[in-house]
Design an enzyme around this catalytic site. Sequence first.
Site, PDB file in Angstrom:
ATOM      1  CG  HIS A   1      -2.034  -1.123   1.135  1.00 45.87           C
ATOM      2  ND1 HIS A   1      -3.067  -0.875   0.181  1.00 45.87           N
ATOM      3  CD2 HIS A   1      -2.311  -1.997   2.197  1.00 45.87           C
ATOM      4  CE1 HIS A   1      -3.595  -2.212   0.404  1.00 45.87           C
ATOM      5  NE2 HIS A   1      -3.302  -2.652   1.519  1.00 45.87           N
TER       6      HIS A   1
ATOM      7  CG  ASP B   1      -3.098  -8.359   0.414  1.00 47.90           C
ATOM      8  OD1 ASP B   1      -2.369  -8.810   1.340  1.00 47.90           O
ATOM      9  OD2 ASP B   1      -4.004  -7.534   0.945  1.00 47.90           O
TER      10      ASP B   1
ATOM     11  CG  HIS C   1      -6.927  -5.120   1.745  1.00 44.23           C
ATOM     12  ND1 HIS C   1      -6.573  -6.324   2.818  1.00 44.23           N
ATOM     13  CD2 HIS C   1      -8.225  -4.769   2.221  1.00 44.23           C
ATOM     14  CE1 HIS C   1      -7.380  -6.342   3.629  1.00 44.23           C
ATOM     15  NE2 HIS C   1      -8.234  -5.540   3.439  1.00 44.23           N
TER      16      HIS C   1
ATOM     17  CG  ASP D   1      -5.137  -9.922   3.361  1.00 47.48           C
ATOM     18  OD1 ASP D   1      -4.790 -10.462   2.308  1.00 47.48           O
ATOM     19  OD2 ASP D   1      -5.145  -8.612   3.533  1.00 47.48           O
TER      20      ASP D   1
END
Length: 353
Positions: A166, A203, A205, A290
């Site tokens: 990120h 991931d 996200h 995740d």
Amino acid sequence: MKPVVRRSGVVAFVLGTILLCQSGPTRFATARSMPISKPTGLLYDDVYLRHLSGNTGHPERPERLIFIRDALEKAGLTQTLYPIHPRRVTDEELELVHKPSYVALVRRELSNLQGVRELSTGDTLVSPGSLEAAEFAAGGVLNVVDAVMQGKVKNAFAAVRPPGHHATPTRGMGFCIFNNVAIAARYLQKKYGLQRVLIVDWDYHHGNGTQETFYEDGSVFYFSTHHYGAYPGTGSAAETGAGKGAGKILNVPLPPGASDAQIVEAFQTKLVPAARNFKPDFILISAGFDGMRNDLLGVFDITPAGFGAITRIVVGLAKELCQGRLVSVLEGGYRLDGLAESVVAHVQVLREE
């Protein structure tokens, strides 16, 4: 989002791959007894436990690595892996991706820090040990890249934190301080003269920082499966790159409840042809777990067998396209037992292939 259409060949591939991953300890015991020309590398160090993110209820906590370490040991994998030690990243290496002003901001805010506070750019709690952990995470991944490029290992997994995908060139966010994988891609190009690097991000996200770094680049192909609409709100299928990077961003959003079969199909039908067309010299994985079933921050339904299956696809591409050169770097994954089981499945495939 329209439901995924499963063609019969893809279904057969999915079922066969997942069955291989579910074959159990006997299969892996047999694999361990077979001679291998080069081992799989593992980067782990207690320095990564020094980054604290608030109270014990915070999902991005040191226990993530402790569970991974213990699970690899229990599975009998640790002694078969080549240990790679971390080092501190240099400012010059950080600035392959991050702006000098952001690097200076991080050093200013994290040096002589007392207690736990939030990085001023948002969404990232930091502590007195965070700067050292972040520097050794980024630098450690570069040591892993060196080990692969120098032929010490065939591939490797970097169990580091804080995560990185990120982090943009100018901002830390989403639990991330420095973008470990993006820095590694630029390092490969600068130190070893590689022309094309593929980053595979699974991931839950979307890795907005990695995408932003290479959106107009063209020499780095970014492929991501994720839940579009979850944090940070980026990663639609319409985001495909611009300028020299046009067509070098491939986002494949998956729906809530996405299963092993759905993510494997996305890899087989989207990633495989794109990678073959791009012809990378090296593959990096932003390995977030995740997307696992019942994760604290995700709503996918992927199992350890599913992570093993997509690992096998990426390893196969590395062997086909870039002499097996592959480095996997930990990103998310917050249900501790599921994270540990998924990493074991991932590392088992890296080691076998």
